[in-house]
Design a protein around this motif. Structure first.
Motif, PDB file in Angstrom:
ATOM      1  N   ARG A 156      -7.175   1.514   8.896  1.00  0.00           N
ATOM      2  CA  ARG A 156      -7.285   0.262   8.134  1.00  0.00           C
ATOM      3  C   ARG A 156      -7.391   0.568   6.641  1.00  0.00           C
ATOM      4  O   ARG A 156      -6.837  -0.132   5.801  1.00  0.00           O
ATOM      5  N   HIS A 157      -8.100   1.660   6.350  1.00  0.00           N
ATOM      6  CA  HIS A 157      -8.288   2.066   4.947  1.00  0.00           C
ATOM      7  C   HIS A 157      -7.045   2.771   4.407  1.00  0.00           C
ATOM      8  O   HIS A 157      -6.559   2.478   3.325  1.00  0.00           O
ATOM      9  N   SER A 158      -6.513   3.721   5.199  1.00  0.00           N
ATOM     10  CA  SER A 158      -5.522   4.641   4.612  1.00  0.00           C
ATOM     11  C   SER A 158      -4.076   4.164   4.734  1.00  0.00           C
ATOM     12  O   SER A 158      -3.198   4.715   4.074  1.00  0.00           O
ATOM     13  N   LEU A 159      -3.816   3.121   5.521  1.00  0.00           N
ATOM     14  CA  LEU A 159      -2.432   2.608   5.585  1.00  0.00           C
ATOM     15  C   LEU A 159      -2.006   2.080   4.220  1.00  0.00           C
ATOM     16  O   LEU A 159      -0.986   2.498   3.661  1.00  0.00           O
ATOM     17  N   ILE A 160      -2.825   1.178   3.650  1.00  0.00           N
ATOM     18  CA  ILE A 160      -2.390   0.604   2.360  1.00  0.00           C
ATOM     19  C   ILE A 160      -2.563   1.627   1.240  1.00  0.00           C
ATOM     20  O   ILE A 160      -1.844   1.585   0.243  1.00  0.00           O
ATOM     21  N   ASP A 161      -3.460   2.581   1.434  1.00  0.00           N
ATOM     22  CA  ASP A 161      -3.580   3.674   0.456  1.00  0.00           C
ATOM     23  C   ASP A 161      -2.229   4.397   0.372  1.00  0.00           C
ATOM     24  O   ASP A 161      -1.666   4.568  -0.715  1.00  0.00           O
ATOM     25  N   GLY A 162      -1.660   4.709   1.518  1.00  0.00           N
ATOM     26  CA  GLY A 162      -0.370   5.399   1.552  1.00  0.00           C
ATOM     27  C   GLY A 162       0.757   4.546   1.018  1.00  0.00           C
ATOM     28  O   GLY A 162       1.563   5.002   0.194  1.00  0.00           O
ATOM     29  N   ILE A 163       0.819   3.276   1.456  1.00  0.00           N
ATOM     30  CA  ILE A 163       1.919   2.403   1.017  1.00  0.00           C
ATOM     31  C   ILE A 163       1.851   2.178  -0.499  1.00  0.00           C
ATOM     32  O   ILE A 163       2.853   2.247  -1.215  1.00  0.00           O
ATOM     33  N   ASN A 164       0.625   1.966  -1.006  1.00  0.00           N
ATOM     34  CA  ASN A 164       0.481   1.699  -2.447  1.00  0.00           C
ATOM     35  C   ASN A 164       0.836   2.925  -3.280  1.00  0.00           C
ATOM     36  O   ASN A 164       1.555   2.829  -4.269  1.00  0.00           O
ATOM     37  N   ARG A 165       0.362   4.100  -2.841  1.00  0.00           N
ATOM     38  CA  ARG A 165       0.675   5.304  -3.637  1.00  0.00           C
ATOM     39  C   ARG A 165       2.172   5.586  -3.605  1.00  0.00           C
ATOM     40  O   ARG A 165       2.760   6.047  -4.579  1.00  0.00           O
TER      41      ARG A 165
END
Ligand SMILES: NC(=O)c1ccc[n+]([C@@H]2O[C@H](COP(=O)([O-])OP(=O)(O)OC[C@H]3O[C@@H](n4cnc5c(N)ncnc54)[C@H](O)[C@@H]3O)[C@@H](O)[C@H]2O)c1
Ligand SMILES: O=C(Nc1ccc2nc(N3CCOCC3)sc2c1)c1ccc(CN2C(=O)C=NC2=O)cc1
Length: 476
Positions: free
Chosen positions: A239-248
């Protein structure tokens, strides 16, 4: 030669700063250090670790040593080492790059397969013998010990030409050399091991296979299936790292877009919640009627990928299955649709099929971000070449998530080291009351005030006041 091998010791100062930040976000491990500072339950433990050499793992390593253990470490993935974390572990909190005083660690980002297995062997090769405990992630350290012993008993290592994979060839090459140099090396190492604690599904699967074949040499604790490990890893970590990856990777505005999540298990649930939180309209695909019904009850449209592939902007696979998104699906996607996988390591998206399309071309934008152009001119953005995008495009799980996983690891190591009689050879999960203990260790940091059961309530529920509170088959 010094008893470590890392990329660059001068990175230690940077690594130490990030370790100090991570300690604050790893209350489970720091509480265990305080609880056991006096009793030193891991005194006499000689732990060989094979687990991603990251900043969070550095905090785990220094927790084990603070409980009295001696430790040697290798990573369990040729790319997952954070070099500044490895340097800080080798130098240690009181050492300097000129005078390292830390833990023997053999890991750097970008190891060759040959170097990977040499690092694993070095982590297993102690100055006076071997480890008495293994902390494994994926089972490679456990595999090397089992294969080494098997070949020494057979009196010969099979020829490298008999290998069915590059990985197997490297293992045979390494064992041929080590058995030639020290004929009873692995017999000695295997004899000294009291047990292994295993981090992931893959490694646990390998342990059950060894146990079923009657070949398991020592007891194993399956850390993966602790609720406080897998729920955190799968649901809250992703939940935390999915959008972290997509945003970066893309910095695309997720709000207002249409996103498809394939799979509504723990990972898919975390991902759907994460993208919904960013204002995306989330569509779920599922093969299992129960998970599909859950998704519908949680307010998501549940559709077949074929019916929505032309209208969505973002696609994420989280199924643990293979070829969930095919080349044909990708050919039909909107211009600049984003495609990523956070599920099974590298085959949920059919990258081989994509590469075979006549006239397809690949344009690398930056590491782990590729634009693929189809013959008709439209393009899609594929993250991490279809591998785990939260690792390839981001830094994996945050420290707090790993604190839960690694508190389970630490408690499991203490179990095997201090209660060997309770663990005859076999595969075990931690007792629920210890799973609950890991949760307890993380409550203060979040300002949680737990309600106490009264004696009457406890007897009404038929549970002890101090837990365990649920039946073994309870699904959280
Ligand atoms: N990237 C990470 O950091 C990370 C962390 C934890 C787990 N994982 C991996 O993510 C995967 C999923 O984990 P999980 O705990 O959610 O597993 P799970 O089994 O709980 O959920 C997977 C779901 O996908 C569904 N599914 C299977 N095939 C499908 C298909 N073809 N189309 C649509 N749905 C399909 C299943 O019915 C199931 O509900 C696993 O491979 C796991 O190893 C990755
Ligand atoms: O696998 C992990 N990481 C990883 C990082 C980069 C990377 N780059 C790759 N390639 C592929 C080929 O082309 C070049 C680039 S593969 C790859 C893998 C990994 C898993 C769990 C934890 C657990 N964890 C956390 O999540 C946080 N701390 C942890 O210990 C870490 C890393």
């Amino acid at each position: 030669n010094e008893d470590f091998k890392v990329a660059d010791l001068s990175l230690a100062e940077f690594g130490r700063k990030e370790i100090q930040l991570a300690e604050h976000e790893m209350p489970g491990l720091m509480s265990l250090r305080a609880e056991y500072a006096e009793s030193q339950p891991l005194a006499g433990a000689r732990i060989t670790g094979s687990l991603h050499m990251t900043v969070q793992t550095a905090v785990l390593i220094e927790t084990l040593t603070s409980l009295g253990a001696q430790v040697r470490w290798a990573s369990c993935n040729i790319f997952s080492t954070q070099d500044h974390a490895a340097a800080a572990v080798a130098v240690g909190p009181n050492g300097t790059p000129e005078k390292p005083a830390g833990v023997p660690v053999f890991a750097w980002k970008g190891e060759s397969l040959e170097e990977y297995w040499q690092c694993t062997e070095r982590a297993l090769t102690w100055p006076d013998g071997g480890p008495n405990l293994i902390l494994d992630d994926g089972g490679d350290a456990t595999l090397l010990v089992h294969k080494g012993l098997e070949f020494e008993k057979a009196g010969a290592v099979p020829a490298v030409e008999t290998a069915e994979s590059e990985e197997e060839a490297e293992i045979l090459k390494l064992l041929a050399a080590s058995v030639a140099a020290q004929p009873q090396k692995w017999t000695g190492i295997a004899a000294g091991i009291k047990g292994v604690t295993e981090e992931t599904t893959t490694g646990v699967h390998r342990l059950y296979q060894l146990a079923e074949r009657g070949e398991l040499l020592f007891p194993a604790i399956n850390v993966n299936d602790s609720v406080t490990k897998s729920k955190f890893d799968n649901k809250y970590g992703c939940r935390h790292s999915l959008i972290d990856g997509i945003n970066r990777a893309t910095d695309v505005l997720i709000g207002g877009k249409t996103a498809v999540i394939c799979g509504y298990g723990d990972v898919g649930k975390g991902c759907a919640e994460s993208l919904r939180g960013q204002g995306a309209r989330v569509i779920v695909t599922e093969i299992d009627p129960i998970n599909a019904l859950q998704a519908a009850m949680d307010g998501y449209q549940v559709a077949r990928l074929d019916d929505v592939v032309e209208q969505a902007d973002i696609f994420v696979t989280a199924t643990g299955n293979f070829h969930v998104i095919t080349a044909a699906h990708m050919a039909r996607m909107k211009h600049q649709a984003i495609v990523g996988n956070i599920g099974h390591f590298d085959n949920e998206i059919d990258m081989a099929g994509l590469m075979k399309i006549d006239g397809i071309s690949r344009n690398n934008i930056k590491p782990q971000v590729d634009v693929w152009e189809f013959p008709d001119g439209h393009t899609i953005i594929v993250l991490s070449e279809g591998r785990l995008l939260n690792l390839g495009n981001a830094t994996g799980h945050p420290s707090f998530v790993m604190s839960n996983s690694f508190a389970n690891q630490t408690i499991a190591q203490i179990e095997l080291h201090t209660k060997p009689a309770e663990y005859p050879i076999g595969v075990y999960r931690l007792p629920k009351v210890l799973d609950e203990k890991v949760a307890r260790l993380h409550l203060d940091a979040l300002g949680v005030k737990l309600t106490e059961l009264s004696e009457q309530q406890a007897s009404y529920l038929g549970v002890p006041v101090e837990g365990p509170y649920k039946a073994d088959h309870y699904r959280y």
